[in-house]
Scaffold this motif. Structure first.
Motif, PDB file in Angstrom:
ATOM      1  N   TRP A  60      54.969 -40.156  55.725  1.00 55.09           N
ATOM      2  CA  TRP A  60      55.282 -40.612  54.363  1.00 55.09           C
ATOM      3  C   TRP A  60      56.782 -40.933  54.283  1.00 55.09           C
ATOM      4  O   TRP A  60      57.625 -40.061  54.532  1.00 55.09           O
ATOM      5  N   ASP A  62      58.949 -41.219  51.983  1.00 55.43           N
ATOM      6  CA  ASP A  62      59.782 -40.495  51.022  1.00 55.43           C
ATOM      7  C   ASP A  62      59.826 -38.991  51.271  1.00 55.43           C
ATOM      8  O   ASP A  62      60.401 -38.247  50.470  1.00 55.43           O
ATOM      9  N   ARG A  63      59.234 -38.540  52.369  1.00 55.63           N
ATOM     10  CA  ARG A  63      59.247 -37.101  52.640  1.00 55.63           C
ATOM     11  C   ARG A  63      60.669 -36.618  52.913  1.00 55.63           C
ATOM     12  O   ARG A  63      61.501 -37.363  53.442  1.00 55.63           O
ATOM     13  N   ASP A  64      60.930 -35.367  52.561  1.00 58.79           N
ATOM     14  CA  ASP A  64      62.148 -34.727  53.035  1.00 58.79           C
ATOM     15  C   ASP A  64      61.976 -34.429  54.519  1.00 58.79           C
ATOM     16  O   ASP A  64      60.883 -34.104  54.983  1.00 58.79           O
ATOM     17  N   GLY A 135      69.039 -42.775  55.724  1.00 58.91           N
ATOM     18  CA  GLY A 135      68.666 -42.664  54.320  1.00 58.91           C
ATOM     19  C   GLY A 135      69.750 -43.180  53.393  1.00 58.91           C
ATOM     20  O   GLY A 135      69.468 -43.845  52.381  1.00 58.91           O
ATOM     21  N   ALA A 140      67.558 -44.452  50.235  1.00 60.99           N
ATOM     22  CA  ALA A 140      66.324 -43.667  50.112  1.00 60.99           C
ATOM     23  C   ALA A 140      66.590 -42.356  49.372  1.00 60.99           C
ATOM     24  O   ALA A 140      67.723 -41.859  49.329  1.00 60.99           O
ATOM     25  N   GLY A 141      65.524 -41.772  48.838  1.00 63.11           N
ATOM     26  CA  GLY A 141      65.666 -40.559  48.053  1.00 63.11           C
ATOM     27  C   GLY A 141      65.414 -39.273  48.809  1.00 63.11           C
ATOM     28  O   GLY A 141      65.521 -38.186  48.231  1.00 63.11           O
ATOM     29  N   TYR A 142      65.071 -39.373  50.082  1.00 64.66           N
ATOM     30  CA  TYR A 142      64.750 -38.154  50.821  1.00 64.66           C
ATOM     31  C   TYR A 142      66.015 -37.374  51.174  1.00 64.66           C
ATOM     32  O   TYR A 142      67.114 -37.925  51.260  1.00 64.66           O
TER      33      TYR A 142
END
Length: 271
Positions: A60, A62-64, A135, A140-142
């Motif tokens: 995924w 957007d996963r951390d 990122g 990106a937001g992760y």
């Protein structure tokens, strides 16, 4: 869910991880239980209180991201991934067996949920820094979390990564140092002193926090906080072999393995 509501689950998972990881090491007669046990509360907090992930979609976007730089601590990592739903529990019984997917160091080609292969110390933090740069460039937001050992801090590659991370102000990067003050064979300060570790990372441009690495509430407050404007360094003060009386603060349990009597005693203590 409020942060404090997550604490019972984190404690429950950490206890299961300790009992299961020690059983894996006992069965295989191989492993690194001392460092597993100093890190388990940190991993339980990340996986069950902090990180965004979907075990059904390991890739995924957007996963951390989590990188286990102290790659020898596979008992902690594999039990965390299993508890988080990445693979079935019966796989754990194959730990360290010939041709097992659960070998002595994590391999991203074998198991879902592993971001990068680690084992040679000093590699995970630089890779995590690269993941965080990607990122940042992509907007990106992760977030990227990386756990290193404290003895591992003696590897120069960590300080190259710290210099880059501080320069680029990687606010999406959190370095966690498992500060149990023991490495293979001796104490860290006897081997090559690290203190004052907090001031060193501050000088490299990190927001530095010290925390009790066995207190889920304290770990949640730090690791779950919104990113600031700098990369974060969390010095987690821990006990090698935490939770088992004969293992705690004993350097030989870095890679010691229990006999049957020691295993039974540990299971009585881990309740």
């Amino acid at each position: 869910m409020h942060m404090n509501d997550k604490i019972p689950l984190i404690r429950e998972k950490a206890l299961w991880m300790r009992r299961t990881a020690f059983a894996m090491v006992h069965r295989a007669q191989l492993g690194h239980p001392g460092g597993d046990f100093s890190a388990i509360d940190i991993l339980a907090t990340l996986y069950f209180g902090v990180m965004r992930f979907d075990p059904k979609r390991p890739d995924w976007p957007d996963r951390d991201r989590f990188v286990m730089s102290k790659g020898h601590a596979t008992g902690a990592l594999y039990t965390a991934l299993c508890a988080a739903g990445y693979f079935p529990e019966d796989w754990l019984a194959t730990y360290m067996q010939p041709r097992s997917l659960l070998n002595g160091h994590p391999n991203r080609n074998y198991l879902p949920g592993i971001e990068t292969n680690t084992g040679p110390l000093g590699h995970g933090f630089p890779v995590a820094t690269g993941i965080a740069i990607a990122g940042q460039l992509a907007g990106a937001g992760y977030r990227t979390f990386v756990l290193t050992g404290d003895g591992e801090q003696q590897e120069g590659s960590n300080w190259e990564a710290a210099m880059v991370a501080g320069h680029r102000r990687l606010s999406n990067l959190t370095l966690i140092i498992d500060r149990n003050r023991l490495q293979q064979g001796a104490g860290t300060e006897e081997t090559s002193g690290l203190d004052p570790l907090d001031k060193r990372y501050d000088a490299f441009g990190f927001d530095v926090t010290e925390v009790d690495g066995h207190d889920p509430a304290a770990l949640l407050a730090v690791l779950g906080a919104a990113p600031g404007s700098k990369p974060r360094c969390v010095i987690a003060n821990t006990t090698k072999g935490k939770g088992v009386s004969f293992m705690e603060n004993v350097a030989s349990w870095h890679h010691g393995v229990p006999n049957d009597a020691q295993f039974e005693q540990a299971m009585k203590e881990l309740v």
